[in-house]
Design a protein around this motif. Sequence first.
Motif, PDB file in Angstrom:
ATOM      1  N   ASP A 250      40.750  44.800  18.119  1.00  0.00           N
ATOM      2  CA  ASP A 250      39.525  44.219  18.565  1.00  0.00           C
ATOM      3  C   ASP A 250      39.568  42.558  17.982  1.00  0.00           C
ATOM      4  N   LEU A 251      39.531  41.667  18.768  1.00  0.00           N
ATOM      5  CA  LEU A 251      39.556  39.804  17.787  1.00  0.00           C
ATOM      6  C   LEU A 251      38.320  39.148  17.734  1.00  0.00           C
ATOM      7  N   GLU A 252      37.323  39.944  18.193  1.00  0.00           N
ATOM      8  CA  GLU A 252      36.502  39.186  17.102  1.00  0.00           C
ATOM      9  C   GLU A 252      35.892  38.790  15.825  1.00  0.00           C
ATOM     10  N   GLY A 253      35.611  37.625  15.327  1.00  0.00           N
ATOM     11  CA  GLY A 253      35.452  36.855  14.679  1.00  0.00           C
ATOM     12  C   GLY A 253      36.518  36.825  14.156  1.00  0.00           C
ATOM     13  N   LYS A 254      38.375  36.872  14.211  1.00  0.00           N
ATOM     14  CA  LYS A 254      39.556  36.769  13.768  1.00  0.00           C
ATOM     15  C   LYS A 254      40.075  34.787  13.703  1.00  0.00           C
ATOM     16  N   ARG A 255      39.815  34.243  12.662  1.00  0.00           N
ATOM     17  CA  ARG A 255      40.628  33.265  12.876  1.00  0.00           C
ATOM     18  C   ARG A 255      42.190  33.458  12.882  1.00  0.00           C
ATOM     19  N   ARG A 256      42.941  34.362  12.695  1.00  0.00           N
ATOM     20  CA  ARG A 256      44.694  33.980  12.585  1.00  0.00           C
ATOM     21  C   ARG A 256      44.762  35.616  13.048  1.00  0.00           C
ATOM     22  N   VAL A 257      45.501  35.049  14.698  1.00  0.00           N
ATOM     23  CA  VAL A 257      45.720  36.886  14.766  1.00  0.00           C
ATOM     24  C   VAL A 257      47.704  35.879  15.648  1.00  0.00           C
ATOM     25  N   THR A 258      48.310  37.339  15.824  1.00  0.00           N
ATOM     26  CA  THR A 258      49.334  37.611  16.679  1.00  0.00           C
ATOM     27  C   THR A 258      49.017  37.471  17.633  1.00  0.00           C
ATOM     28  N   VAL A 259      50.089  37.176  19.030  1.00  0.00           N
ATOM     29  CA  VAL A 259      49.844  37.065  20.406  1.00  0.00           C
ATOM     30  C   VAL A 259      51.932  37.755  20.681  1.00  0.00           C
ATOM     31  N   VAL A 260      51.507  38.694  21.453  1.00  0.00           N
ATOM     32  CA  VAL A 260      52.958  39.442  21.954  1.00  0.00           C
ATOM     33  C   VAL A 260      53.394  39.126  22.869  1.00  0.00           C
ATOM     34  N   GLN A 261      54.977  38.335  23.446  1.00  0.00           N
ATOM     35  CA  GLN A 261      55.075  38.142  24.669  1.00  0.00           C
ATOM     36  C   GLN A 261      56.377  38.958  25.069  1.00  0.00           C
ATOM     37  N   GLU A 262      56.406  39.218  25.922  1.00  0.00           N
ATOM     38  CA  GLU A 262      58.147  39.911  26.386  1.00  0.00           C
ATOM     39  C   GLU A 262      58.793  39.056  27.484  1.00  0.00           C
ATOM     40  N   ILE A 263      59.986  38.406  27.377  1.00  0.00           N
ATOM     41  CA  ILE A 263      60.655  38.550  28.483  1.00  0.00           C
ATOM     42  C   ILE A 263      61.651  39.264  29.117  1.00  0.00           C
ATOM     43  N   ARG A 264      61.396  39.723  30.566  1.00  0.00           N
ATOM     44  CA  ARG A 264      62.508  40.717  30.859  1.00  0.00           C
ATOM     45  C   ARG A 264      62.810  40.514  31.798  1.00  0.00           C
ATOM     46  N   GLY A 265      64.049  40.981  31.847  1.00  0.00           N
ATOM     47  CA  GLY A 265      65.356  41.059  33.153  1.00  0.00           C
ATOM     48  C   GLY A 265      66.549  41.905  32.581  1.00  0.00           C
ATOM     49  N   LYS A 266      67.430  41.757  34.056  1.00  0.00           N
ATOM     50  CA  LYS A 266      68.704  43.312  33.111  1.00  0.00           C
ATOM     51  C   LYS A 266      69.204  42.913  32.393  1.00  0.00           C
ATOM     52  N   ASP A 267      68.948  42.208  31.248  1.00  0.00           N
ATOM     53  CA  ASP A 267      70.166  41.805  30.522  1.00  0.00           C
ATOM     54  C   ASP A 267      69.216  42.890  28.972  1.00  0.00           C
ATOM     55  N   GLY A 268      67.690  42.888  29.223  1.00  0.00           N
ATOM     56  CA  GLY A 268      67.127  43.180  27.976  1.00  0.00           C
ATOM     57  C   GLY A 268      65.713  42.403  28.276  1.00  0.00           C
ATOM     58  N   VAL A 269      65.278  42.949  27.173  1.00  0.00           N
ATOM     59  CA  VAL A 269      63.555  42.868  26.625  1.00  0.00           C
ATOM     60  C   VAL A 269      63.706  41.717  25.495  1.00  0.00           C
ATOM     61  N   PHE A 270      62.736  40.774  25.803  1.00  0.00           N
ATOM     62  CA  PHE A 270      63.234  39.813  24.511  1.00  0.00           C
ATOM     63  C   PHE A 270      61.735  39.363  23.975  1.00  0.00           C
ATOM     64  N   PRO A 271      61.317  40.117  22.780  1.00  0.00           N
ATOM     65  CA  PRO A 271      60.234  39.836  22.271  1.00  0.00           C
ATOM     66  C   PRO A 271      60.124  38.177  21.237  1.00  0.00           C
ATOM     67  N   LEU A 272      58.754  37.872  21.612  1.00  0.00           N
ATOM     68  CA  LEU A 272      58.088  36.257  21.235  1.00  0.00           C
ATOM     69  C   LEU A 272      56.995  36.602  20.883  1.00  0.00           C
ATOM     70  N   TYR A 273      56.593  36.648  19.320  1.00  0.00           N
ATOM     71  CA  TYR A 273      55.746  37.058  18.414  1.00  0.00           C
ATOM     72  C   TYR A 273      54.943  34.921  18.514  1.00  0.00           C
ATOM     73  N   TYR A 274      54.096  34.437  18.990  1.00  0.00           N
ATOM     74  CA  TYR A 274      53.306  33.339  18.875  1.00  0.00           C
ATOM     75  C   TYR A 274      52.045  33.989  17.245  1.00  0.00           C
ATOM     76  N   SER A 275      52.303  33.897  16.264  1.00  0.00           N
ATOM     77  CA  SER A 275      51.560  33.508  15.439  1.00  0.00           C
ATOM     78  C   SER A 275      50.216  32.214  15.580  1.00  0.00           C
ATOM     79  N   MET A 276      49.810  32.375  15.847  1.00  0.00           N
ATOM     80  CA  MET A 276      48.087  31.251  16.086  1.00  0.00           C
ATOM     81  C   MET A 276      46.750  31.270  15.368  1.00  0.00           C
TER      82      MET A 276
END
Length: 219
Positions: free
Chosen positions: A136-162
Amino acid sequence: MYKRLIQTLLPALVVLLSGHAIATQAADDAVTSSEQSPHELIETVTDDLLQMIDEHRETFDDEPQAFFDSLDCLLTRVIDFKWIASNVMGTYRAEATDEQREQFVETFHRDLIETYGRGLISYGDETIVVLPPKEDLEGKRRVTVVQEIRGKDGVFPLYYSMALNREGVWKITNVVINGINLGKTFRNQFAQRAEKYDGNIDQVIANWSAPSDVMKSEG
């Protein structure tokens, strides 16, 4: 393909310089951003970015500035470029004058938009997915959002500090991909340049766009 995608797409979505969008557009973006969760914001901007790439792909060679301008306005919605640039300067920030700090923000901003904007145009058809939050992100002022780039060569994770800024708007403050911390990488680059130029901050700024041994080692 993926190595080039990581080196171009990530910093454009990240890293990560606000202040060049017109005032009315910035105000509208602030309202929109404050109404979205950080995960929704990343997903919306990613969709807009991919659409923008499609719109400019055929005309980029003749009109690159049109794409850079559109990219600049879009990324201003989510990236706290000023905060990032300040942290990239590291301990040298305290030694710099107000004018030098402002000049570096402008240089850092412009370099990212133009350098990584050129790479974005070659983006292919990989799938980009924002993972749902695990807590639950309620009340938080700093979070990490995870995004993935998916393709035939694999999955690459991106972690955004927000972080939630004083205006109540979520902004990206750093990005990590496959263990590569972009904020730290750019900070090392600044320190390396400062050592090379004997602490001359003006020289660091003037030569910021030149190839860096730090960036080569990360690639």
